[in-house]
Write an enzyme that holds these catalytic residues in place. Structure first.
Site, PDB file in Angstrom:
ATOM      1  N   VAL A  18     -70.093 -61.261  77.131  1.00  0.00           N
ATOM      2  CA  VAL A  18     -70.054 -61.216  75.588  1.00  0.00           C
ATOM      3  C   VAL A  18     -69.305 -60.263  75.138  1.00  0.00           C
ATOM      4  O   VAL A  18     -68.655 -60.291  74.208  1.00  0.00           O
ATOM      5  CB  VAL A  18     -71.580 -61.137  75.241  1.00  0.00           C
ATOM      6  CG1 VAL A  18     -71.606 -60.858  73.585  1.00  0.00           C
ATOM      7  CG2 VAL A  18     -72.509 -62.336  75.233  1.00  0.00           C
ATOM      8  N   LYS A  38     -60.738 -64.963  83.608  1.00  0.00           N
ATOM      9  CA  LYS A  38     -61.969 -64.586  84.512  1.00  0.00           C
ATOM     10  C   LYS A  38     -61.241 -65.045  85.920  1.00  0.00           C
ATOM     11  O   LYS A  38     -61.236 -66.043  86.424  1.00  0.00           O
ATOM     12  CB  LYS A  38     -63.194 -65.708  84.317  1.00  0.00           C
ATOM     13  CG  LYS A  38     -64.155 -65.318  85.286  1.00  0.00           C
ATOM     14  CD  LYS A  38     -65.194 -64.161  85.180  1.00  0.00           C
ATOM     15  CE  LYS A  38     -66.521 -64.206  85.870  1.00  0.00           C
ATOM     16  NZ  LYS A  38     -67.290 -62.840  85.534  1.00  0.00           N
ATOM     17  N   THR A  42     -68.012 -67.586  90.127  1.00  0.00           N
ATOM     18  CA  THR A  42     -68.734 -68.243  90.763  1.00  0.00           C
ATOM     19  C   THR A  42     -69.907 -69.277  90.121  1.00  0.00           C
ATOM     20  O   THR A  42     -70.157 -68.936  88.887  1.00  0.00           O
ATOM     21  CB  THR A  42     -69.309 -67.446  92.086  1.00  0.00           C
ATOM     22  OG1 THR A  42     -70.441 -66.386  91.132  1.00  0.00           O
ATOM     23  CG2 THR A  42     -68.234 -66.547  92.670  1.00  0.00           C
ATOM     24  N   GLU A 115     -61.938 -60.181  83.218  1.00  0.00           N
ATOM     25  CA  GLU A 115     -63.518 -60.057  83.250  1.00  0.00           C
ATOM     26  C   GLU A 115     -63.874 -60.050  84.888  1.00  0.00           C
ATOM     27  O   GLU A 115     -63.944 -61.113  85.555  1.00  0.00           O
ATOM     28  CB  GLU A 115     -64.145 -60.838  82.403  1.00  0.00           C
ATOM     29  CG  GLU A 115     -65.853 -60.637  82.748  1.00  0.00           C
ATOM     30  CD  GLU A 115     -66.647 -61.697  82.315  1.00  0.00           C
ATOM     31  OE1 GLU A 115     -67.862 -61.705  82.444  1.00  0.00           O
ATOM     32  OE2 GLU A 115     -66.204 -62.485  81.467  1.00  0.00           O
ATOM     33  N   ALA A 117     -66.467 -60.097  88.255  1.00  0.00           N
ATOM     34  CA  ALA A 117     -67.672 -60.606  88.718  1.00  0.00           C
ATOM     35  C   ALA A 117     -68.533 -59.612  89.139  1.00  0.00           C
ATOM     36  O   ALA A 117     -68.246 -58.814  90.059  1.00  0.00           O
ATOM     37  CB  ALA A 117     -67.523 -61.711  89.763  1.00  0.00           C
ATOM     38  N   ASN A 175     -73.865 -52.044  75.058  1.00  0.00           N
ATOM     39  CA  ASN A 175     -74.510 -53.556  74.835  1.00  0.00           C
ATOM     40  C   ASN A 175     -75.830 -53.618  74.359  1.00  0.00           C
ATOM     41  O   ASN A 175     -76.831 -53.525  75.384  1.00  0.00           O
ATOM     42  CB  ASN A 175     -74.095 -54.420  75.917  1.00  0.00           C
ATOM     43  CG  ASN A 175     -74.173 -55.826  75.411  1.00  0.00           C
ATOM     44  OD1 ASN A 175     -74.703 -56.185  74.460  1.00  0.00           O
ATOM     45  ND2 ASN A 175     -74.153 -56.832  76.479  1.00  0.00           N
ATOM     46  N   HIS A 176     -76.274 -53.516  73.115  1.00  0.00           N
ATOM     47  CA  HIS A 176     -77.388 -53.503  72.567  1.00  0.00           C
ATOM     48  C   HIS A 176     -78.136 -54.675  72.879  1.00  0.00           C
ATOM     49  O   HIS A 176     -79.552 -54.608  72.581  1.00  0.00           O
ATOM     50  CB  HIS A 176     -77.442 -53.210  71.166  1.00  0.00           C
ATOM     51  CG  HIS A 176     -77.170 -51.616  70.695  1.00  0.00           C
ATOM     52  ND1 HIS A 176     -77.970 -50.757  70.720  1.00  0.00           N
ATOM     53  CD2 HIS A 176     -76.046 -51.138  70.340  1.00  0.00           C
ATOM     54  CE1 HIS A 176     -77.522 -49.576  70.340  1.00  0.00           C
ATOM     55  NE2 HIS A 176     -76.256 -49.789  70.083  1.00  0.00           N
TER      56      HIS A 176
END
Length: 218
Positions: A18, A38, A42, A115, A117, A175-176
């Site tokens: 996100v 990405k 997986t 991003e 993993a 991240n809230h």
């Protein structure tokens, strides 16, 4: 911002996907040419779930780079650490394929958000940790944290390993969506980490991802 940035998190399920999508959307709104990647997914089959989420948050359809699999060069079916998922699928993770895909994206876009993993110490192969790969490629890191209980410990451990490996921290995203239900804990975690970031990585940026941004985004 310009170039390739590696988005990692202090833990699994911390909201990297996100946060990556939201940051890409913000950059698009600033008129930047940006794409997300990405490199290893997986627990999927033909397409990476995370790239689909990125595009939805960004408000754009799947791109030609997605169709060419440049944004999702390695996909494994078993939901596990890449080294284990590759072993269970009976094939090796191809690091050269990943590097080439990222380079091709960097040639087409002003900014590439990669991003990872899980967290920084997740094994990509039996012999190579994620942070080893980041150092090899000389990528600055965007680290995602939260206000849930335990985040201070995990964030400071991430700070320590970034310093140990000599890797630049570009920004810390709070991240809230994963805030502790205890507002006292969440609030203190935010202020504490903001202060530690200023002390340990004074050149790094602080950014917050509100719950409303997440809800509206996906």
């Amino acid at each position: 911002m310009k170039g390739v940035y590696f988005v990692s998190g202090i833990d699994t399920d911390i909201g990297k996907t996100v946060a990556t999508g939201a940051l890409a959307k913000q950059l698009l709104q600033q008129g930047k040419s940006v794409i997300t990647q990405k490199p290893v997914q997986t627990g999927c089959q033909n397409i990476t779930d995370d790239i689909a989420v990125h595009r939805k948050i960004m408000g754009i359809p799947m791109q030609e780079a997605d169709k060419q699999r440049l944004t999702m060069p390695e996909i494994f079916s078993y939901p596990a650490s890449p080294h284990l998922a590759a072993r269970l699928d009976g094939r090796a993770l191809d690091l050269d394929k990943i590097r080439t895909a990222t380079q091709e994206l960097a040639a087409q876009y002003e900014i590439v958000l990669v991003e990872g993993a899980g967290g920084l110490m997740v094994p990509l192969t039996e012999d190579l940790l994620t942070i080893d790969y980041i150092r090899q490629q000389d990528y600055p890191v965007i680290l995602v944290t939260s206000g849930r209980l335990g985040s201070i410990n995990h964030t400071l451990l991430s700070f320590a390993v970034l310093k140990q490996y000599g890797i630049r921290l570009h920004s810390l995203i709070f991240n809230h969506i994963h805030d502790s239900k205890d507002e006292t804990v969440a609030g203190d975690t935010l202020e504490y980490l903001k202060g530690r970031l200023k002390d340990e990585f004074p050149e790094a940026k602080w950014q917050e991802l509100a719950k409303t941004e997440v809800v509206n985004g996906v």
